[in-house]
Design a protein around this motif. Structure first.
Motif, mmCIF file in Angstrom:
data_model
loop_
_atom_site.group_PDB
_atom_site.id
_atom_site.type_symbol
_atom_site.label_atom_id
_atom_site.label_comp_id
_atom_site.label_asym_id
_atom_site.label_seq_id
_atom_site.Cartn_x
_atom_site.Cartn_y
_atom_site.Cartn_z
ATOM 1 N N TYR A 1 0.819 -1.207 0.000
ATOM 2 C CA TYR A 1 0.000 0.000 0.000
ATOM 3 C C TYR A 1 0.856 1.262 0.000
ATOM 4 C CZ TYR A 1 -3.594 3.341 1.426
ATOM 5 O OH TYR A 1 -4.450 4.412 1.486
ATOM 6 N N ALA A 2 1.899 1.242 0.801
ATOM 7 C CA ALA A 2 2.712 2.451 0.951
ATOM 8 C C ALA A 2 3.527 2.767 -0.303
ATOM 9 C CB ALA A 2 3.644 2.311 2.153
ATOM 10 N N ARG A 3 4.041 1.735 -0.979
ATOM 11 C CA ARG A 3 4.979 1.987 -2.074
ATOM 12 C C ARG A 3 4.482 1.534 -3.430
ATOM 13 N NH1 ARG A 3 10.281 -0.910 0.184
ATOM 14 N NH2 ARG A 3 10.052 -0.451 2.400
ATOM 15 N N GLY A 4 3.411 0.758 -3.458
ATOM 16 C CA GLY A 4 2.992 0.132 -4.712
ATOM 17 C C GLY A 4 3.555 -1.272 -4.792
ATOM 18 N N VAL A 5 2.789 -2.192 -5.303
ATOM 19 C CA VAL A 5 3.171 -3.605 -5.302
ATOM 20 C C VAL A 5 4.523 -3.833 -5.955
ATOM 21 C CG1 VAL A 5 2.522 -5.911 -6.087
ATOM 22 C CG2 VAL A 5 0.753 -4.302 -5.340
ATOM 23 N N GLN A 6 4.703 -3.249 -7.127
ATOM 24 C CA GLN A 6 5.917 -3.534 -7.884
ATOM 25 C C GLN A 6 7.150 -2.850 -7.315
ATOM 26 O OE1 GLN A 6 4.942 -4.330 -12.402
ATOM 27 N NE2 GLN A 6 3.867 -2.486 -11.764
ATOM 28 N N ASN A 7 6.961 -1.944 -6.408
ATOM 29 C CA ASN A 7 8.101 -1.280 -5.782
ATOM 30 C C ASN A 7 8.504 -1.963 -4.470
ATOM 31 O OD1 ASN A 7 8.317 0.851 -7.751
ATOM 32 N ND2 ASN A 7 6.433 1.651 -6.891
ATOM 33 N N VAL A 8 7.935 -3.114 -4.203
ATOM 34 C CA VAL A 8 8.257 -3.844 -2.986
ATOM 35 C C VAL A 8 8.713 -5.252 -3.360
ATOM 36 C CG1 VAL A 8 7.306 -4.845 -0.880
ATOM 37 C CG2 VAL A 8 6.586 -2.555 -1.608
ATOM 38 N N VAL B 1 -8.134 0.643 -6.363
ATOM 39 C CA VAL B 1 -7.880 1.555 -7.482
ATOM 40 C C VAL B 1 -6.391 1.580 -7.794
ATOM 41 C CG1 VAL B 1 -7.915 3.967 -8.205
ATOM 42 C CG2 VAL B 1 -9.903 2.980 -7.044
ATOM 43 N N ASN B 2 -5.582 1.687 -6.765
ATOM 44 C CA ASN B 2 -4.133 1.747 -6.980
ATOM 45 C C ASN B 2 -3.610 0.475 -7.633
ATOM 46 O OD1 ASN B 2 -4.293 4.176 -5.723
ATOM 47 N ND2 ASN B 2 -3.169 3.599 -3.888
ATOM 48 N N THR B 3 -4.029 -0.647 -7.114
ATOM 49 C CA THR B 3 -3.540 -1.910 -7.656
ATOM 50 C C THR B 3 -4.083 -2.149 -9.053
ATOM 51 O OG1 THR B 3 -3.561 -2.738 -5.388
ATOM 52 C CG2 THR B 3 -3.207 -4.344 -7.129
ATOM 53 N N PHE B 4 -5.310 -1.726 -9.278
ATOM 54 C CA PHE B 4 -5.871 -1.830 -10.617
ATOM 55 C C PHE B 4 -5.058 -0.995 -11.598
ATOM 56 C CE2 PHE B 4 -8.633 -0.495 -14.077
ATOM 57 C CZ PHE B 4 -9.228 -1.691 -14.456
ATOM 58 N N ALA B 5 -4.706 0.193 -11.177
ATOM 59 C CA ALA B 5 -3.923 1.074 -12.044
ATOM 60 C C ALA B 5 -2.567 0.449 -12.345
ATOM 61 C CB ALA B 5 -3.739 2.432 -11.386
ATOM 62 N N GLU B 6 -1.995 -0.182 -11.345
ATOM 63 C CA GLU B 6 -0.654 -0.722 -11.498
ATOM 64 C C GLU B 6 -0.654 -2.035 -12.281
ATOM 65 O OE1 GLU B 6 1.221 -1.037 -7.665
ATOM 66 O OE2 GLU B 6 3.083 -1.731 -8.552
ATOM 67 N N LEU B 7 -1.605 -2.905 -11.989
ATOM 68 C CA LEU B 7 -1.532 -4.266 -12.529
ATOM 69 C C LEU B 7 -2.772 -4.729 -13.274
ATOM 70 C CD1 LEU B 7 0.151 -5.852 -9.384
ATOM 71 C CD2 LEU B 7 1.225 -5.434 -11.599
ATOM 72 N N GLY B 8 -3.826 -3.937 -13.227
ATOM 73 C CA GLY B 8 -5.086 -4.361 -13.842
ATOM 74 C C GLY B 8 -4.948 -4.722 -15.310
ATOM 75 N N ALA C 1 -10.631 -6.083 -8.032
ATOM 76 C CA ALA C 1 -11.006 -4.673 -7.921
ATOM 77 C C ALA C 1 -12.472 -4.489 -8.321
ATOM 78 C CB ALA C 1 -10.096 -3.809 -8.795
ATOM 79 N N ARG C 2 -12.847 -5.073 -9.422
ATOM 80 C CA ARG C 2 -14.236 -4.970 -9.876
ATOM 81 C C ARG C 2 -15.191 -5.527 -8.831
ATOM 82 N NH1 ARG C 2 -12.666 -5.255 -15.304
ATOM 83 N NH2 ARG C 2 -12.120 -7.461 -15.117
ATOM 84 N N ALA C 3 -14.840 -6.669 -8.267
ATOM 85 C CA ALA C 3 -15.713 -7.308 -7.281
ATOM 86 C C ALA C 3 -15.896 -6.416 -6.056
ATOM 87 C CB ALA C 3 -15.142 -8.662 -6.873
ATOM 88 N N HIS C 4 -14.795 -5.832 -5.590
ATOM 89 C CA HIS C 4 -14.886 -4.970 -4.404
ATOM 90 C C HIS C 4 -15.788 -3.774 -4.677
ATOM 91 C CE1 HIS C 4 -13.606 -2.781 -0.807
ATOM 92 N NE2 HIS C 4 -13.518 -1.726 -1.583
#
Lengths: 188, 188
Positions: free
Chosen positions: A23-30, A108-115, A125-128
């Motif tokens: 959450y803090a850095r984005g999935v791909q930055n961790v 939203v963040n994860t969708f933007a990054e990996l959707g 994301a859609r389900a939530h």
DNA sequence: TAGCCTAGAGAACGATCGTTCTCCCCGCAA
DNA sequence: TTGCGGGGAGAACGATCGTTCTCTAGGCTA
């Protein structure tokens, strides 16, 4: 005894650490190594509990969806009418926006990054969002509002999260609340 | 003649290719090699024109901000009153949401992906949103509305983009428009 | 006490990526 | 024709990352 000893505490530690970092850095930055350090768990253990980073992310998202529900329920604790339940959403947002680590909606963040490259992430994301939308729809229906009104209020909630994240200010919660009240007043 | 021959067409080709790929897949899911292929340019040329991926991303974002303005202006072409200008925003959104490659707001997406680790990206996103916010504020003021009303309308615009991206449906444009009309009607 | 199973620490591996370098070809000036 | 400077293709390099493997130490059983 069995070699598959999986202390349930470890699973929670890993999930909490991954959630915080993703959450803090984005999935791909961790990296998984950072998760390991943050969780205080060996890499071997980590991969025993979650077979891959994707699986870990999946569980993190599933848990966030529950956390969201719980936060909403807590903020609605004192509400009695449907209207109060509806407006409690914005109390929930307000408190959340004020927290130090707030950085927008995880989905939203994860969708933007990996959707675009991960159908699973897009589906979660859609389900939530769809579940939240139905929640609002139920409350609005009890107030005699249409599905369209519910959709409009959901847009305000969504917009408030994005705007609060980018501006770093909590005021969108109050603004979205005021707009919702205006929209509700126009039902008659 | 000079070794710094930089065909302006190449710069545009690279920017267009990067824009397309970054937007479609997310910045971190696109390698410089993919940009090179899409642009039909050698890697050497690419790095002659943009010294790094970050620099390229910066220019892509700057251009997107201009594209947004242009799209807005185009959708507002027939508008005469401030109200029409305001509602034209949603025509713009509607057309955009219906395009095949729509995947949300670039600035929100890039902020989600890189905002936490790149202050530049965060700043560009903030600047873009702030500029749009002022635009709405101006129009709303001409209609006798408050800054708070403008902020509420901006939330609807933001929420519509996010929701359209995640659901894949263009209806949020219409819903946000309807909500805006309700909010405007309540000015009196 | 002797042997074995387990877990932890981190090295290792293979892939990817941003960036640079090498090699070769082409077009132009004398 | 002969050099030469620039450009293209892509190999190479160094870093990072997801994932697996190795080595070692320690604790439990007999």
């Amino acid at each position: 005894m069995t070699g598959l000893t999986t202390d349930p505490g470890i699973r929670d530690q890993v999930l909490a650490a991954a959630d915080r970092l993703f959450y803090a850095r984005g999935v791909q930055n961790v990296g998984m190594d950072a998760v390991r350090s943050e969780a205080g768990v060996s890499l071997k253990r980590l991969y025993q509990v979650f077979p891959s980073k994707n699986a870990l992310l999946g569980e993190v998202l599933r848990r966030r969806s529950e956390t969201w529900d719980a936060g909403l329920a807590e903020a609605s604790a004192g509400a009695t009418t449907s209207r109060e339940h509806l407006l409690a959403i914005f109390d929930f947002l307000d408190g959340w926006f004020r927290s130090d680590d707030f950085r927008g909606c995880v989905f939203v963040n994860t969708f933007a990054e990996l959707g675009a490259v991960s159908p699973e992430v897009a589906a979660v994301a859609r389900a939530h969002k769809s579940r939240f939308h139905r929640y609002v729809e139920g409350l609005v229906a009890e107030l005699g509002g249409t599905a369209d009104l519910a959709a409009q209020i959901a847009l305000l909630v969504e917009g408030a999260q994005v705007t609060a994240a980018i501006t770093g200010s909590p005021v969108p919660a109050r603004q979205a609340c005021a707009a919702t009240e205006t929209l509700l007043a126009a039902i008659g």
